[in-house]
Scaffold this motif. Structure first.
Motif, PDB file in Angstrom:
ATOM      1  N   ASP A  91      92.545  34.138 -68.183  1.00  0.00           N
ATOM      2  CA  ASP A  91      91.745  33.268 -67.321  1.00  0.00           C
ATOM      3  C   ASP A  91      90.429  33.941 -66.935  1.00  0.00           C
ATOM      4  OD1 ASP A  91      90.988  31.111 -65.748  1.00  0.00           O
ATOM      5  OD2 ASP A  91      92.192  31.750 -64.015  1.00  0.00           O
ATOM      6  N   ALA A  92      90.474  35.254 -66.689  1.00  0.00           N
ATOM      7  CA  ALA A  92      89.246  35.981 -66.324  1.00  0.00           C
ATOM      8  C   ALA A  92      88.239  35.951 -67.463  1.00  0.00           C
ATOM      9  CB  ALA A  92      89.594  37.419 -65.949  1.00  0.00           C
ATOM     10  N   ILE A  93      88.739  36.112 -68.695  1.00  0.00           N
ATOM     11  CA  ILE A  93      87.837  36.062 -69.854  1.00  0.00           C
ATOM     12  C   ILE A  93      87.248  34.665 -69.997  1.00  0.00           C
ATOM     13  CG2 ILE A  93      87.670  36.338 -72.355  1.00  0.00           C
ATOM     14  CD1 ILE A  93      90.113  38.262 -72.115  1.00  0.00           C
ATOM     15  N   GLU A  94      88.099  33.655 -69.901  1.00  0.00           N
ATOM     16  CA  GLU A  94      87.628  32.272 -70.047  1.00  0.00           C
ATOM     17  C   GLU A  94      86.630  31.914 -68.952  1.00  0.00           C
ATOM     18  OE1 GLU A  94      91.563  30.291 -72.163  1.00  0.00           O
ATOM     19  OE2 GLU A  94      91.405  30.311 -69.977  1.00  0.00           O
ATOM     20  N   ASP A  98      82.775  30.728 -69.571  1.00  0.00           N
ATOM     21  CA  ASP A  98      82.252  29.482 -68.998  1.00  0.00           C
ATOM     22  C   ASP A  98      80.979  29.731 -68.193  1.00  0.00           C
ATOM     23  OD1 ASP A  98      84.311  28.024 -70.107  1.00  0.00           O
ATOM     24  OD2 ASP A  98      85.523  27.981 -68.276  1.00  0.00           O
ATOM     25  N   LEU A  99      80.961  30.800 -67.407  1.00  0.00           N
ATOM     26  CA  LEU A  99      79.812  31.082 -66.553  1.00  0.00           C
ATOM     27  C   LEU A  99      78.579  31.469 -67.365  1.00  0.00           C
ATOM     28  CD1 LEU A  99      81.605  33.003 -63.667  1.00  0.00           C
ATOM     29  CD2 LEU A  99      80.491  30.769 -63.509  1.00  0.00           C
ATOM     30  N   VAL A 100      78.787  32.264 -68.410  1.00  0.00           N
ATOM     31  CA  VAL A 100      77.624  32.684 -69.194  1.00  0.00           C
ATOM     32  C   VAL A 100      77.127  31.544 -70.075  1.00  0.00           C
ATOM     33  CG1 VAL A 100      78.846  33.696 -71.191  1.00  0.00           C
ATOM     34  CG2 VAL A 100      76.694  34.686 -70.430  1.00  0.00           C
ATOM     35  N   ALA A 102      77.237  28.451 -69.216  1.00  0.00           N
ATOM     36  CA  ALA A 102      76.562  27.525 -68.311  1.00  0.00           C
ATOM     37  C   ALA A 102      75.247  28.074 -67.779  1.00  0.00           C
ATOM     38  CB  ALA A 102      77.491  27.187 -67.138  1.00  0.00           C
ATOM     39  N   GLY A 103      74.960  29.352 -68.059  1.00  0.00           N
ATOM     40  CA  GLY A 103      73.734  29.957 -67.578  1.00  0.00           C
ATOM     41  C   GLY A 103      73.826  30.536 -66.185  1.00  0.00           C
ATOM     42  N   ALA A 104      75.018  30.511 -65.577  1.00  0.00           N
ATOM     43  CA  ALA A 104      75.187  31.072 -64.237  1.00  0.00           C
ATOM     44  C   ALA A 104      75.193  32.591 -64.265  1.00  0.00           C
ATOM     45  CB  ALA A 104      76.478  30.544 -63.605  1.00  0.00           C
ATOM     46  N   ALA A 105      75.626  33.181 -65.370  1.00  0.00           N
ATOM     47  CA  ALA A 105      75.596  34.629 -65.559  1.00  0.00           C
ATOM     48  C   ALA A 105      74.687  34.948 -66.734  1.00  0.00           C
ATOM     49  CB  ALA A 105      76.996  35.178 -65.812  1.00  0.00           C
ATOM     50  N   ALA A 106      74.010  36.087 -66.661  1.00  0.00           N
ATOM     51  CA  ALA A 106      73.050  36.453 -67.703  1.00  0.00           C
ATOM     52  C   ALA A 106      73.740  36.961 -68.964  1.00  0.00           C
ATOM     53  CB  ALA A 106      72.105  37.526 -67.175  1.00  0.00           C
TER      54      ALA A 106
END
Length: 321
Positions: A91-94, A98-100, A102-106
């Motif tokens: 789940d942590a990997i997924e 998802d965050l990267v 979506a552009g929320a993480a670089a």
């Protein structure tokens, strides 16, 4: 940076939590990142700030390690992976992907996983992190690069027996490896005109056919026919003269034919600072170039250098330099 780097927790019973805390202490004012996992798994005394969104991490990172909390079902007993935690590790990997995406993480940086625990606890069917990330992003073909300040090297074939390398190493595989490497050097490392050196398969690159014919029969002709706009290709070079200082100054990355041909030189040159980079994904992914180190987990002696370098490289790649 306006967007932080996401760090997935990896195997909580390994050294991941410890080196995450040490990396934060080193980078908290220069490289904002956040930990995706269970805050209860981090070393006692680690300053923690639980965040709700990735964007919260930048403001708090200089004061505490930002944690995007996932509640794991089991505590972490150093050195003893609990399969009950496997679904949460996945789940942590997924979540990071998802965050990267979506552009929320670089960028995404991944702490080491323990594949047996994931298989036992979650029926994990992928050979490793890289293949799982490729599947999550819908990417057909990715390339593993090992990178440090002294060398970038890509193995065309990876975790297969040496006896299988000649049959696995096909013109299509090598061509795709070169193309993905060139694109990664341009798009993620900011090298507009990459220079790529290709090693031979055989000793002395075959020595005119006396020590093997792959170089004559198809590697050299394929390189001569392959036209990559803006990239310079050389080779096939004898691998034993490709990695000394003067040779390394002539290329931006080297492509080796098999695992040890690539990993021995970088681990000899820069064992602690080597970083695993996955090229070909639609986002930046780095990882420390080591495993879970279960034998030293929880002892406070784990070296965080490779993770620190992985986070710093992810930051530079996100900034295009």
């Amino acid at each position: 940076m306006t967007r932080p780097i996401a760090l997935s927790c990896g195997e909580p019973a390994g050294i991941g939590p410890e080196i995450a805390a040490k990396a934060w202490a080193e980078l908290r004012q220069t490289c904002p990142f956040f930990f995706i996992g269970d805050a209860n798994h981090l070393p006692a005394g680690t300053p923690i700030a639980k965040i709700q969104t990735a964007s919260d991490a930048v403001a708090v990172c200089d004061q505490a390690l930002p944690v995007l909390q996932l509640n794991f079902p089991a505590a972490n007993l150093p050195g003893q992976p609990d399969p009950a935690n496997a679904p949460s590790v996945i789940d942590a990997i997924e979540t990071g992907v998802d965050l990267v995406k979506a552009g929320a993480a670089a960028a995404l940086c991944t702490a080491p996983i323990h594949k047996k625990a994931l298989i036992d606890g979650a029926g994990f069917t992928y050979p490793g992190h890289t293949e799982f990330l490729a599947a999550l992003s819908g990417t057909r073909r990715v390339v593993m690069m090992l990178a440090s300040d002294q060398l970038r090297v890509v193995p065309a074939t990876i975790h297969i027996p040496l006896s299988q390398v000649p049959s696995a190493l096909t013109p299509d595989l090598l061509r795709e490896t070169i193309e993905i490497t060139a694109r990664g050097l341009r798009d993620q490392f900011g090298i507009q005109h990459p220079r790529i050196a290709i090693a031979g398969l055989n000793p002395h690159a075959g020595e005119g056919g006396k020590m093997g014919r792959e170089e004559l029969d198809w590697i050299a002709p394929m390189l001569a026919d392959l036209k990559l706009k803006g990239a310079t290709l050389t080779g096939p070079h004898p691998a034993d003269t490709l990695f000394h200082a003067a040779a390394r100054a002539r290329y931006d990355a080297a492509i080796a034919m098999y695992h040890d041909q690539a990993l021995i030189p970088i681990k000899t040159l820069d064992f602690d600072r080597g970083v695993n980079v996955t090229l070909g994904l639609p986002f930046i992914r780095t990882s420390p170039d080591h495993g879970t180190a279960l034998d030293i987990a929880g002892k406070g002696i784990a070296n965080p250098t490779s993770l620190i370098e992985a986070l710093k490289l992810a930051q530079r790649m996100a900034q295009g330099s």
